[in-house]
Design an enzyme around this catalytic site. Structure first.
Site, short mmCIF file in Angstrom:
data_model
loop_
_atom_site.label_atom_id
_atom_site.label_comp_id
_atom_site.label_asym_id
_atom_site.label_seq_id
_atom_site.Cartn_x
_atom_site.Cartn_y
_atom_site.Cartn_z
CG ASP A 178 -1.90 1.14 1.24
OD1 ASP A 178 -3.02 0.94 0.74
OD2 ASP A 178 -1.55 2.22 1.74
CG ASN A 186 -4.95 11.71 -5.29
OD1 ASN A 186 -4.34 11.96 -6.32
ND2 ASN A 186 -6.11 11.08 -5.30
CG ASP A 195 -4.54 9.25 -12.29
OD1 ASP A 195 -4.98 8.68 -11.28
OD2 ASP A 195 -5.26 9.83 -13.12
CD GLU A 221 -4.61 4.21 -1.29
OE1 GLU A 221 -4.79 4.63 -0.14
OE2 GLU A 221 -5.50 4.27 -2.17
#
Length: 300
Positions: A178, A186, A195, A221
């Site tokens: 993770d 983000n 992205d 993620e």
């Protein structure tokens, strides 16, 4: 530049391998076109810089930084030897690329060492990966953003590996990974950067494994990898290698490097494991890593 120099430069620019020269002060004097393609950095961005500026952030198989203290070019000049080594360089987009490096000293007409040359070539199983992507697209098992297997592919792979384990005793490892603080990154830098980060981590993980191993995007993620024919010690070493590769795969945002790390839960298949139970065990181990401070590995 004379006609002879232009001729040799033309030859070097058309080689498949990346090539660059440094002088005694480790200033980069030449950077060929293949070096641009393999790294994403143009000659204008590199020539005149020092190799110890750590632009490519070379690391070895153990994730140790080579540009400051373990540089093969420096060793080549100091010991007057030709060296070959498998390393990972950092692409301009942030992900890690496995390359085979060959370093040799450069001498003048009197035999005095005046610099060194490094030749490097892509060491990833490109044909195998390209075939895998094409096949996943055909079967609708591809994650469109990262171009690795999607969750459906992960679940199919897990069931296949468990069936092989129960039939033949072929143990396999599961890595549940993770990206740390992904939501914060983000929110701070935007979804385009998010992205880009997901693609970078996916490529780095894929390039850090054997062609027989499978890495997939589980969702968001989270990534899950299935490692064939492996025991606990080797699985722990692989997980640590991947952790270090991601840690040193920093993408740029407005000329600033963004720190990226992952937490990993690692486990080996056991008798009577169900697909759900095996994934939950790896997931719980990963979560323990998050609680312990992130950027670490938990293995049972």
């Amino acid at each position: 530049m004379g006609r002879s120099d232009q001729f040799y430069k033309g030859l070097l620019d058309n080689l498949y391998d990346g090539v660059y020269f440094i002088d005694e002060d480790r200033t980069i004097k030449y950077w060929n076109r293949s070096a641009e393609l393999l790294t994403g950095y143009s000659g204008s961005e590199i020539v005149g810089k020092h190799c110890w500026d750590n632009i490519l952030m070379h690391v070895d198989q153990q994730g140790r930084n080579l540009c400051r203290g373990l540089c093969p070019l420096v060793k080549s000049m100091k010991e007057d030897v030709t060296l070959e080594q498998e390393v990972y360089l950092k692409h301009k987009d942030g992900h890690r690329v496995p390359v085979m490096v060959r370093a040799s000293p450069i001498k003048d007409g009197e035999g005095r060492i005046i610099g060194a040359v490094e030749i490097f070539s892509d060491n990833s199983p490109r044909v195998t990966l390209a075939q895998k992507v094409k096949e996943l697209q055909r079967l609708a098992l591809l994650d469109q953003l990262t171009e690795i297997g999607n969750r459906r592919y992960a679940e199919l792979t897990l069931r296949t590996r468990l069936d092989e384990f129960n039939r033949y005793g072929w143990r396999f490892g599961v890595l549940f990974m993770d990206i740390d603080n992904f939501k914060r990154i983000n929110d701070s830098y935007g979804h385009d950067m998010g992205d880009k980060l997901l693609r970078m981590v996916a490529k780095t993980l894929q390039n850090g494994m054997r062609s027989s191993d499978v890495v997939t995007r589980w969702g968001g993620e989270e990534f899950v990898a299935f490692i064939a024919n492996i025991e606990e010690v080797a699985l722990g070493k692989l997980a640590e290698k991947l952790r270090k590769l991601v840690e040193q795969s920093k993408p740029f945002f407005e000329n600033k490097l963004i720190d990226v790390t992952i937490s990993i839960g690692a486990t080996i298949s056991r008798m009577n494991d169900s697909p759900e139970g095996l994934i939950k065990r790896a997931d719980r181990l990963m979560y323990r890593g998050k609680v312990s401070g992130r950027n670490c590995i938990m293995i049972d």
